[in-house]
Design a protein around this motif. Structure first.
Motif, PDB file in Angstrom:
ATOM      1  N   THR A   1       0.833  -1.061   0.084  1.00 53.08           N
ATOM      2  CA  THR A   1      -0.131   0.078  -0.116  1.00 53.08           C
ATOM      3  C   THR A   1       1.110   1.340  -0.012  1.00 53.08           C
ATOM      4  O   THR A   1       0.650   2.151  -0.835  1.00 53.08           O
ATOM      5  CB  THR A   1      -0.889  -0.074   1.344  1.00 53.08           C
ATOM      6  N   VAL A   2       1.806   1.085   0.842  1.00 50.90           N
ATOM      7  CA  VAL A   2       2.821   2.676   0.858  1.00 50.90           C
ATOM      8  C   VAL A   2       3.313   2.657  -0.417  1.00 50.90           C
ATOM      9  O   VAL A   2       3.985   3.758  -0.836  1.00 50.90           O
ATOM     10  CB  VAL A   2       3.778   2.171   2.181  1.00 50.90           C
ATOM     11  N   THR A   3       4.145   1.617  -0.738  1.00 53.80           N
ATOM     12  CA  THR A   3       4.803   1.585  -2.044  1.00 53.80           C
ATOM     13  C   THR A   3       4.084   2.111  -3.198  1.00 53.80           C
ATOM     14  O   THR A   3       4.401   3.263  -3.891  1.00 53.80           O
ATOM     15  CB  THR A   3       5.381   0.178  -2.575  1.00 53.80           C
ATOM     16  N   MET A   4       2.838   1.636  -3.342  1.00 51.89           N
ATOM     17  CA  MET A   4       2.043   2.115  -4.511  1.00 51.89           C
ATOM     18  C   MET A   4       1.469   3.664  -4.228  1.00 51.89           C
ATOM     19  O   MET A   4       1.474   4.364  -5.337  1.00 51.89           O
ATOM     20  CB  MET A   4       0.557   1.044  -4.587  1.00 51.89           C
TER      21      MET A   4
ATOM     22  N   VAL B   1       2.885   6.361  -6.821  1.00 53.94           N
ATOM     23  CA  VAL B   1       1.904   7.007  -7.729  1.00 53.94           C
ATOM     24  C   VAL B   1       1.659   8.453  -7.388  1.00 53.94           C
ATOM     25  O   VAL B   1       1.488   9.385  -8.086  1.00 53.94           O
ATOM     26  CB  VAL B   1       0.325   6.389  -7.545  1.00 53.94           C
ATOM     27  N   LEU B   2       2.009   8.734  -6.095  1.00 55.95           N
ATOM     28  CA  LEU B   2       1.626  10.280  -5.824  1.00 55.95           C
ATOM     29  C   LEU B   2       2.890  11.083  -6.465  1.00 55.95           C
ATOM     30  O   LEU B   2       2.812  12.189  -6.864  1.00 55.95           O
ATOM     31  CB  LEU B   2       1.854  10.466  -4.200  1.00 55.95           C
ATOM     32  N   THR B   3       4.174  10.412  -6.346  1.00 54.37           N
ATOM     33  CA  THR B   3       5.300  10.999  -7.077  1.00 54.37           C
ATOM     34  C   THR B   3       5.030  11.124  -8.414  1.00 54.37           C
ATOM     35  O   THR B   3       5.462  12.401  -9.045  1.00 54.37           O
ATOM     36  CB  THR B   3       6.796   9.957  -6.859  1.00 54.37           C
ATOM     37  N   ILE B   4       4.655  10.315  -9.158  1.00 57.11           N
ATOM     38  CA  ILE B   4       4.082  10.401 -10.407  1.00 57.11           C
ATOM     39  C   ILE B   4       3.159  11.825 -10.852  1.00 57.11           C
ATOM     40  O   ILE B   4       3.491  12.590 -11.730  1.00 57.11           O
ATOM     41  CB  ILE B   4       3.493   9.200 -10.965  1.00 57.11           C
ATOM     42  N   VAL B   5       2.007  11.431  -9.917  1.00 58.74           N
ATOM     43  CA  VAL B   5       1.083  12.515 -10.167  1.00 58.74           C
ATOM     44  C   VAL B   5       1.622  13.953  -9.760  1.00 58.74           C
ATOM     45  O   VAL B   5       1.338  15.010 -10.523  1.00 58.74           O
ATOM     46  CB  VAL B   5      -0.212  12.360  -9.312  1.00 58.74           C
ATOM     47  N   LEU B   6       2.367  14.257  -8.811  1.00 63.83           N
ATOM     48  CA  LEU B   6       2.937  15.462  -8.588  1.00 63.83           C
ATOM     49  C   LEU B   6       3.908  15.835  -9.544  1.00 63.83           C
ATOM     50  O   LEU B   6       3.893  17.206  -9.982  1.00 63.83           O
ATOM     51  CB  LEU B   6       3.903  15.439  -7.366  1.00 63.83           C
ATOM     52  N   VAL B   7       4.578  15.017 -10.230  1.00 65.99           N
ATOM     53  CA  VAL B   7       5.565  15.359 -11.289  1.00 65.99           C
ATOM     54  C   VAL B   7       4.731  15.853 -12.528  1.00 65.99           C
ATOM     55  O   VAL B   7       5.151  16.656 -13.514  1.00 65.99           O
ATOM     56  CB  VAL B   7       6.676  14.498 -11.465  1.00 65.99           C
TER      57      VAL B   7
ATOM     58  N   CYS C   1       5.124  -1.353 -11.223  1.00 68.86           N
ATOM     59  CA  CYS C   1       4.925  -2.615 -11.912  1.00 68.86           C
ATOM     60  C   CYS C   1       5.917  -3.613 -11.164  1.00 68.86           C
ATOM     61  O   CYS C   1       5.290  -4.827 -11.146  1.00 68.86           O
ATOM     62  CB  CYS C   1       5.413  -2.378 -13.463  1.00 68.86           C
ATOM     63  N   TYR C   2       6.956  -3.357 -10.804  1.00 66.76           N
ATOM     64  CA  TYR C   2       7.958  -4.099 -10.133  1.00 66.76           C
ATOM     65  C   TYR C   2       7.310  -5.120  -8.975  1.00 66.76           C
ATOM     66  O   TYR C   2       6.980  -6.331  -8.998  1.00 66.76           O
ATOM     67  CB  TYR C   2       9.134  -3.250  -9.468  1.00 66.76           C
ATOM     68  N   SER C   3       6.578  -4.063  -8.027  1.00 67.23           N
ATOM     69  CA  SER C   3       5.777  -4.519  -6.942  1.00 67.23           C
ATOM     70  C   SER C   3       4.656  -5.383  -7.201  1.00 67.23           C
ATOM     71  O   SER C   3       4.405  -6.369  -6.508  1.00 67.23           O
ATOM     72  CB  SER C   3       5.553  -3.496  -5.899  1.00 67.23           C
ATOM     73  N   SER C   4       4.024  -4.953  -8.232  1.00 66.27           N
ATOM     74  CA  SER C   4       2.621  -5.548  -8.623  1.00 66.27           C
ATOM     75  C   SER C   4       2.837  -7.044  -9.153  1.00 66.27           C
ATOM     76  O   SER C   4       1.856  -7.705  -9.404  1.00 66.27           O
ATOM     77  CB  SER C   4       1.818  -4.746  -9.623  1.00 66.27           C
ATOM     78  N   THR C   5       4.202  -7.373  -9.510  1.00 66.79           N
ATOM     79  CA  THR C   5       4.480  -8.707 -10.047  1.00 66.79           C
ATOM     80  C   THR C   5       4.540  -9.658  -9.089  1.00 66.79           C
ATOM     81  O   THR C   5       4.461 -10.902  -9.220  1.00 66.79           O
ATOM     82  CB  THR C   5       5.957  -8.597 -10.878  1.00 66.79           C
ATOM     83  N   ILE C   6       4.741  -9.232  -7.915  1.00 67.10           N
ATOM     84  CA  ILE C   6       4.991 -10.327  -6.685  1.00 67.10           C
ATOM     85  C   ILE C   6       4.017 -10.020  -5.643  1.00 67.10           C
ATOM     86  O   ILE C   6       3.538 -11.274  -5.334  1.00 67.10           O
ATOM     87  CB  ILE C   6       6.503 -10.014  -6.090  1.00 67.10           C
TER      88      ILE C   6
ATOM     89  N   LEU D   1       9.899   0.327  -1.764  1.00 63.39           N
ATOM     90  CA  LEU D   1       9.252   1.196  -0.563  1.00 63.39           C
ATOM     91  C   LEU D   1      10.241   2.155  -0.444  1.00 63.39           C
ATOM     92  O   LEU D   1       9.848   3.371  -0.116  1.00 63.39           O
ATOM     93  CB  LEU D   1       8.832   0.441   0.651  1.00 63.39           C
ATOM     94  N   THR D   2      11.616   2.100  -0.575  1.00 62.01           N
ATOM     95  CA  THR D   2      12.586   2.931  -0.145  1.00 62.01           C
ATOM     96  C   THR D   2      12.563   4.421  -1.265  1.00 62.01           C
ATOM     97  O   THR D   2      12.768   5.525  -0.705  1.00 62.01           O
ATOM     98  CB  THR D   2      14.041   2.585  -0.014  1.00 62.01           C
ATOM     99  N   SER D   3      12.177   4.138  -2.350  1.00 53.68           N
ATOM    100  CA  SER D   3      12.027   5.154  -3.351  1.00 53.68           C
ATOM    101  C   SER D   3      11.342   6.241  -3.211  1.00 53.68           C
ATOM    102  O   SER D   3      11.709   7.388  -3.027  1.00 53.68           O
ATOM    103  CB  SER D   3      11.911   4.723  -4.751  1.00 53.68           C
ATOM    104  N   PRO D   4       9.857   6.205  -2.827  1.00 53.70           N
ATOM    105  CA  PRO D   4       9.172   7.293  -2.423  1.00 53.70           C
ATOM    106  C   PRO D   4       9.528   8.090  -1.440  1.00 53.70           C
ATOM    107  O   PRO D   4       9.361   9.265  -1.030  1.00 53.70           O
ATOM    108  CB  PRO D   4       7.663   6.786  -2.529  1.00 53.70           C
ATOM    109  N   LEU D   5       9.973   7.047  -0.233  1.00 54.37           N
ATOM    110  CA  LEU D   5      10.282   7.540   1.290  1.00 54.37           C
ATOM    111  C   LEU D   5      11.546   8.439   0.963  1.00 54.37           C
ATOM    112  O   LEU D   5      11.430   9.778   1.499  1.00 54.37           O
ATOM    113  CB  LEU D   5      10.692   6.284   2.151  1.00 54.37           C
TER     114      LEU D   5
END
Length: 307
Positions: free
Chosen positions: A27-30, A34-40, A63-68, A275-279
């Protein structure tokens, strides 16, 4: 034929905590990516090459997280740990594509930081939008080609006997352990492709940062060095986390005593790391924090005007 994924363990009392942990991480990753994409996308102040690469990185990690994780969460809920051969190969292929594309995209981002730090006067002409599109498209295409090559070798294997994959998703090493075919040549070919997958972008990124650090150390003033280094402060932790976990994962032998440790590093690389990328970018990147502030102020102004 079906495979049985043994997940992270069989202890019944751990299934609920693991489900809640994975659900929270997903949930946090998505939401973060997604928030990062929308903001940019909606904030014109961050329509620059650096943030264009960041949007693609966030897209890859979504996409990466959604495959697993969706498949893993479903298995916790239903108790069904089986996966078809076709489903397993599809998961392996898409995971490999996104992982390889991300390693090349991080190398591209390090090149972007190299130009910004070492060639600031030429940056705008060297890193124009055409070049940005070519670099991003190249990252995706290379990931697709390398993953297709590795998958083609895996698909040629004949699987028989036990069908239990001692892992929580379909990965190369656990799959090869189930093969009844001679995997000597396959391992050599996969090692060669893995060099292109991991080692080449890592060496390129390392060389870029050696040049960046050398250029920063030549700046006479401490304020100038701090300003130059701040342009890399968000990207560098991402590179360190990505390369560190991936190198450990590739070097760690898959012997019986180390299998649980192998799963832990795989979990860290494939589940925790996205998860670390958006954080990192939300906490350390002034552009993203500024974009968030502007969007919130705009939303508040619209709310006030409607009232």
């Amino acid at each position: 034929m079906e495979f049985l994924l043994l997940r992270l363990g069989d202890a019944h009392e751990l299934q609920t905590p693991l489900f809640l942990l994975c659900l929270t991480i997903y949930t946090v990753t998505m939401v973060g990516n997604v928030l990062t994409i929308v903001l940019v996308v909606i904030d014109l102040h961050v329509h620059t090459p650096t943030y264009f690469f960041l949007v693609n990185l966030s897209s890859l990690e979504t996409c990466y997280s959604s495959t697993i994780l969706p498949r893993l969460l479903a298995s916790f809920l239903t108790g069904d740990r089986t996966i078809s051969v076709q489903g397993c190969m599809a998961q392996f292929f898409f995971f490999g594509t996104f992982a390889t594309s991300e390693s090349y995209l991080l190398a591209t981002m390090s090149y972007d930081r190299y130009l910004a730090t070492c060639q600031p006067r030429l940056y705008a002409s060297l890193m124009n939008w055409k070049v940005c599109l070519q670099l991003v498209a190249g990252s995706w295409v290379v990931g697709l080609l390398i993953s297709t090559g590795i998958k083609s070798f895996i698909c040629r294997q004949r699987f028989c006997g036990p069908s239990a994959i001692d892992h929580f998703f379909c990965e190369e090493a656990p799959l090869l352990e189930l093969s009844c075919s001679d995997i000597g040549l396959t391992r050599i070919l996969i090692i060669i492709l893995s060099f292109l997958d991991v080692v080449f972008p890592f060496l390129f990124t390392l060389a870029s940062y050696v040049c960046i650090i050398a250029a920063i150390l030549r700046i006479p003033s401490s304020m100038g060095r701090h300003k130059a280094f701040s342009t890399c402060s968000s990207h560098l932790p991402m590179v360190i986390v990505f390369c560190e976990t991936l190198i450990i994962l590739y070097m760690l032998p898959r012997t019986a005593p180390l299998r649980q440790l192998n799963k832990i590093f795989s979990f860290s690389y494939s589940v925790l790391r996205p998860l670390t990328s958006p954080l990192i970018y939300s906490l350390r990147n002034r552009g993203i924090k500024g974009a968030l502030g502007r969007v919130l102020r705009r939303a508040a102004a619209c709310t006030d005007s409607s009232n």
